[in-house]
Design an enzyme around this catalytic site. Structure first.
Site, mmCIF file in Angstrom:
data_model
loop_
_atom_site.group_PDB
_atom_site.id
_atom_site.type_symbol
_atom_site.label_atom_id
_atom_site.label_comp_id
_atom_site.label_asym_id
_atom_site.label_seq_id
_atom_site.Cartn_x
_atom_site.Cartn_y
_atom_site.Cartn_z
ATOM 1 N N TYR A 180 37.954 34.622 46.147
ATOM 2 C CA TYR A 180 36.742 35.196 45.243
ATOM 3 C C TYR A 180 35.837 34.387 45.604
ATOM 4 C CZ TYR A 180 40.714 37.131 42.861
ATOM 5 O OH TYR A 180 42.007 37.745 42.316
ATOM 6 N N TYR A 210 31.141 31.642 36.596
ATOM 7 C CA TYR A 210 32.092 31.534 35.214
ATOM 8 C C TYR A 210 31.843 29.999 35.049
ATOM 9 C CZ TYR A 210 34.490 35.347 37.984
ATOM 10 O OH TYR A 210 34.793 36.585 38.445
ATOM 11 N N CYS A 259 16.171 30.980 44.785
ATOM 12 C CA CYS A 259 14.940 30.981 43.808
ATOM 13 C C CYS A 259 15.412 31.152 42.548
ATOM 14 C CB CYS A 259 13.947 31.849 44.492
ATOM 15 S SG CYS A 259 12.539 31.150 45.016
ATOM 16 N N GLU A 260 16.390 30.514 42.063
ATOM 17 C CA GLU A 260 16.987 30.593 40.519
ATOM 18 C C GLU A 260 17.282 29.337 39.957
ATOM 19 O OE1 GLU A 260 19.179 33.634 38.937
ATOM 20 O OE2 GLU A 260 18.738 35.076 40.440
ATOM 21 N N GLY A 282 46.559 36.661 44.221
ATOM 22 C CA GLY A 282 45.135 36.546 44.839
ATOM 23 C C GLY A 282 45.215 35.082 45.225
HETATM 24 N N1 LLP Z 1 46.370 42.320 40.154
HETATM 25 C C1 LLP Z 1 45.617 42.874 39.427
HETATM 26 C C2 LLP Z 1 45.697 44.192 39.035
HETATM 27 C C3 LLP Z 1 44.338 41.934 39.408
HETATM 28 O O1 LLP Z 1 43.244 42.426 38.501
HETATM 29 C C4 LLP Z 1 43.964 40.512 40.021
HETATM 30 C C5 LLP Z 1 42.987 39.798 39.827
HETATM 31 C C6 LLP Z 1 45.240 40.074 40.765
HETATM 32 C C7 LLP Z 1 46.345 41.124 40.776
HETATM 33 C C8 LLP Z 1 45.135 39.007 41.248
HETATM 34 O O2 LLP Z 1 45.043 38.018 40.297
HETATM 35 P P1 LLP Z 1 45.052 36.367 40.988
HETATM 36 O O3 LLP Z 1 46.407 36.010 41.411
HETATM 37 O O4 LLP Z 1 44.138 36.152 42.145
HETATM 38 O O5 LLP Z 1 44.617 35.328 39.914
HETATM 39 N N2 LLP Z 1 36.908 36.630 40.162
HETATM 40 C C9 LLP Z 1 37.869 35.875 39.463
HETATM 41 C C10 LLP Z 1 39.121 36.522 39.505
HETATM 42 C C11 LLP Z 1 39.128 37.840 39.215
HETATM 43 C C12 LLP Z 1 40.506 38.395 39.126
HETATM 44 C C13 LLP Z 1 40.594 39.632 39.182
HETATM 45 N N3 LLP Z 1 41.987 40.440 39.096
HETATM 46 C C14 LLP Z 1 37.699 34.497 39.738
HETATM 47 O O6 LLP Z 1 36.925 34.067 40.627
HETATM 48 O O7 LLP Z 1 38.103 33.563 39.102
#
Ligand code: LLP
Length: 405
Positions: free
Chosen positions: A359, A304, A330-331, A263
């Site tokens: 994200y 985070y 407002c936080e 991602g």
């Molecule tokens: N595959 C699965 C099963 C996952 O749960 C995730 C991410 C990915 C692939 C992709 O991961 P990436 O390549 O994007 O690291 N919101 C958080 C990240 C949450 C990731 C959730 N799962 C942030 O903003 O850091």
């Protein structure tokens, strides 16, 4: 790469706050990944939870990506955009039976990560194909909230529950065509990713998994957020995994496919959130620069404590001052950066919050009733509005409309 002048020019047309994505960079990241994962039967499943804008999905589809979907919504949108059902893998997290029926009716393969869900899937859909998500038992990731492996994780079936998995599959005639793991997000070292890969390959054999077609090693490839940070060593990871996988396939006795689900790697660096400075406040200890956006529009710093590089597009002098960049919500916690050294910030300056491609919009909302910003894509020199933001009036109208019963 979109330069500062281009960002300023686009913001003149569309205003701020504004999301801008660099489509050429997304393509570049995709081909970098493809080039380094040298095993011939490698497939890339874009983790669309990172950024689900249909134009970005289409762009990656054209590059050859498949889709990692995590909700029925993801599945329906991916299908709508034109991905074929064979190119979508649905990782089911705590689904209800209604959700299961909805996704199954679309013919998409399920990736199941709990004994309970597997049993319920088997009862509902005996004799189906299925992918099983195992916990890689590696604890790695950018922060505690994005670590998905290890003994306390809610994700994946423990490797030592393999027998139970096989029993359930036998009972309901389920064919295990894929095995999956995902360790975490923002994994800095190739060696940590390799550990997950090894742990999974170690327990797979043809006797237990005669129908296996692929092994999916999830996402998690780190990209730099701070100027001094580095991308994960892809060349090393690509070579080592590909070699390991090839050897594994020989031992296993079948040329399997190798999947990944990036991602952040594909879209994070492509994104910019442009915000305008609307006031400067001096407290006894700090300088606060207040902007016309807030955490509902980009929550990672507050949620985070994530670092996002910020540039002052309107002043590139070298003389720097320290600021907290605060939002309009407002936080008190509503902040994009703390104690950040930046060229002097003045009212009306435009700030560029970097790494806003993954994200960020996707985790957005309209808390405090400010609509999400529009999104713009720059691709091969062309600037295109790929999602118009609602005006405040339109947002309110929508709320009233939706509340009518
Ligand atoms: N595959 C699965 C099963 C996952 O749960 C995730 C991410 C990915 C692939 C992709 O991961 P990436 O390549 O994007 O690291 N919101 C958080 C990240 C949450 C990731 C959730 N799962 C942030 O903003 O850091």
């Amino acid at each position: 790469m979109i330069n500062k002048e281009k960002l300023l020019e686009i913001s003149k047309k569309y205003g701020t706050p504004l999301y801008i994505y660099d489509g050429d960079l997304i393509k570049e990241q995709y081909s970098k990944l493809k080039k380094n994962l040298i095993y011939s039967k490698t497939k890339i499943f874009y983790a669309m939870k990172a950024n689900y804008n249909p134009s970005i999905l289409k762009l990656l589809k054209e590059e050859g990506a498949s889709i990692d979907a995590v909700s029925p919504g993801d599945v329906l949108l991916a299908l709508e955009v034109g991905f074929e059902k064979e190119n979508i893998l649905f990782t089911a997290n705590r689904i209800t039976e209604e959700e299961m029926h909805l996704v199954k009716s679309k013919g998409v393969l399920f990736n199941i990560g709990s004994i309970y869900d597997l049993e319920s899937f088997g009862k509902n859909y005996p004799n189906s194909e299925v992918c099983i998500r195992f916990n890689p038992m590696v604890v790695a990731g950018e922060n505690d909230q994005v670590i998905t492996g290890g003994e306390n994780s809610k994700f994946g079936i423990f490797i030592d529950e393999k027998e139970k998995v096989l029993e359930i599959c036998e009972e309901y005639g389920l064919k295990i065509v894929g095995v999956h793991e995902h360790t975490g997000s923002g994994i800095p070292e190739a060696v940590q990713m390799m550990e997950g890969v090894k742990n999974i390959l170690d327990f797979l054999n043809k006797e237990d998994f005669p129908d296996l077609r692929f092994v999916d090693f999830g996402g998690g490839f780190k990209v730099p957020y701070k100027p001094e940070e580095k991308e994960m060593d892809l060349e090393k990871f690509g070579k080592e995994t590909s070699h390991l996988f090839e050897e594994f396939c020989k031992k296993f006795g079948k040329e399997l496919e190798m999947y990944f689900e990036p991602g952040k790697f594909l879209v994070s660096e492509s994104g910019h959130l442009l915000v305008k400075v609307v006031d400067i406040k001096r407290t006894p200890k700090k300088l606060l620069a207040g902007v016309n956006s807030g955490f509902p529009q980009l929550i990672r710093p507050m949620f985070y404590r994530a670092y996002h590089e910020i540039d002052n597009l309107s002043n590139t002098n070298n003389e720097k001052k320290k600021y907290d960049i605060v939002g309009n919500i407002c936080e008190s916690g509503d902040c994009f950066a703390w104690d950040r050294e930046l060229p002097e910030i003045r009212e009306g300056d435009l700030l560029d919050i970097r790494n806003a491609g993954a994200y960020c919009y996707a985790m957005g909302g309209q808390y405090n009733l400010r609509p999400m910003p529009p999104e713009v894509l720059v691709l091969e020199g062309k600037v295109e509005l790929i999602r118009k933001g609602l005006t405040t009036e339109e947002m309110i109208e929508k709320i009233i409309e939706e509340s009518k019963t």
